[in-house]
Scaffold this active site. Structure first.
Site, PDB file in Angstrom:
ATOM      1  N   TYR A  55       7.377   7.816  17.771  1.00 43.40           N
ATOM      2  CA  TYR A  55       7.635   7.785  16.322  1.00 43.40           C
ATOM      3  C   TYR A  55       8.866   8.626  15.973  1.00 43.40           C
ATOM      4  CZ  TYR A  55       6.607   8.586  11.320  1.00 43.40           C
ATOM      5  OH  TYR A  55       6.676   8.685   9.950  1.00 43.40           O
ATOM      6  N   ARG A  92       0.829  -1.198   0.000  1.00 45.47           N
ATOM      7  CA  ARG A  92       0.000   0.000   0.000  1.00 45.47           C
ATOM      8  C   ARG A  92       0.869   1.257   0.000  1.00 45.47           C
ATOM      9  NH1 ARG A  92      -2.168  -3.257   4.269  1.00 45.47           N
ATOM     10  NH2 ARG A  92      -4.364  -3.858   3.997  1.00 45.47           N
ATOM     11  N   ALA A 110      12.116   6.907  17.020  1.00 46.38           N
ATOM     12  CA  ALA A 110      12.469   5.800  16.126  1.00 46.38           C
ATOM     13  C   ALA A 110      12.980   6.318  14.789  1.00 46.38           C
ATOM     14  CB  ALA A 110      11.255   4.899  15.916  1.00 46.38           C
ATOM     15  N   VAL A 130       6.999  -7.335   9.619  1.00 48.46           N
ATOM     16  CA  VAL A 130       8.441  -7.085   9.672  1.00 48.46           C
ATOM     17  C   VAL A 130       8.989  -7.235  11.079  1.00 48.46           C
ATOM     18  CG1 VAL A 130       8.397  -5.563   7.667  1.00 48.46           C
ATOM     19  CG2 VAL A 130       8.126  -4.578   9.959  1.00 48.46           C
ATOM     20  N   ILE A 188       2.775  13.287   3.109  1.00 50.08           N
ATOM     21  CA  ILE A 188       2.485  12.516   1.905  1.00 50.08           C
ATOM     22  C   ILE A 188       1.065  11.970   2.038  1.00 50.08           C
ATOM     23  CG2 ILE A 188       3.172  10.598   0.425  1.00 50.08           C
ATOM     24  CD1 ILE A 188       5.299  12.783   0.580  1.00 50.08           C
TER      25      ILE A 188
END
Length: 275
Positions: free
Chosen positions: A165, A16, A168, A64, A198
């Site tokens: 976030y 995606r 990381a 992952v 985005i």
């Protein structure tokens, strides 16, 4: 014949959004692609689109963050296409909260998917890359491989409500610059792309509680408040958020032969915006 003809690429989270656009772009340039996502349906659609356009791709479905994923992903590329030339660490999502309300689960979830998973994948690829580079050097060949890690402007300048976030994504920049020094001897260019706004499913859905994502048993709110989104777009010098295809272009640039002498760099793809 594209710029990446004969190359083999693995791209996490490529069913995606940005990852899908990267997979389509690299395949268009001639690379054979291993597509990954948590769910089978988006992977199968991406595979179908690549094959319909005349490209080559196979699937490696799974998280992952699973302990066995990295080795399985690398082995899929080697067994199906005979090599590994491009690694794009793209998979991820956001799970926001202010620091005083953030749980350990939220903290570690972001570090696991955005930093630990890329580390494991690169570690799993190291044996093949070192052996291949040694063989090429003995044959007098200079063959450059590419690693493109995905960061965010939140990892560059911080962002309120995203301490997990941002931490990381800052970490992946440090990993990138360090690995560029370690793997230069193997002719591996290691670079990082930090995205701004985005337009994907993580940003396009209304952030009113009606839009959620189901990720590994967790229900995550998706989207950005329309008023906040408008304010963010107004701060972007180019006047709007980017498209997944534009984001993929930034990644592809670093995979081209023209970037063979570019390594350890951070490319910000944000329409001129800085936090």
């Amino acid at each position: 014949m594209g710029k990446l003809a004969g190359k083999v690429a693995i791209i996490t989270g490529s069913g995606r959004g940005i990852g899908r656009a990267v997979a389509l772009k690299l395949a268009q340039e001639g690379a054979s692609v291993v597509v990954n996502d948590l769910d089978a349906a988006p992977v199968e659609q991406t595979l179908a689109d690549i094959v319909q356009a005349g490209g080559h791709a196979v699937a490696c479905i799974g998280s992952v963050t699973a302990p066995d994923f990295a080795e399985r992903f690398v082995q899929t590329a080697v067994s199906e296409f005979g090599g590994l030339d491009i690694i794009v660490n793209n998979a991820g999502y956001t799970w926001d909260n202010v620091l005083q309300k953030m749980t350990d689960e939220q903290w570690y979830a972001m570090l696991d998917v955005h930093l630990t998973a890329p580390f494991r994948l690169l570690r799993a690829a190291a044996e093949f890359i070192r052996a291949a580079a040694r063989k090429e050097a003995e044959a007098g060949q200079e063959n450059f491989r590419k690693v493109v890690n995905i960061s965010s402007i939140a990892g560059v300048g911080g962002n309120a409500g995203q301490v997990n976030y941002a931490a990381a994504k800052a970490g992946i920049i440090g990993l990138t610059r360090t690995l560029a020094k370690e793997w230069g001897r193997y002719r591996v260019n290691v670079n990082c792309v930090a995205f701004g706004l985005i337009s994907t499913r993580l940003t396009s859905a209304p952030a009113n509680g009606s839009a959620t994502l189901e990720i590994e048993g967790r229900t995550i709110k998706a989207g950005v408040n329309p008023e906040l989104l408008g304010q963010m777009e107004a701060m972007i010098p180019l006047g709007r958020g980017g498209t997944p295809e534009e984001a993929a272009g930034a990644v592809a640039m670093l995979c081209y032969p023209e970037a063979n002498y570019v390594s350890g760099e951070l490319l910000v793809c944000g329409g001129g915006f800085r936090l």
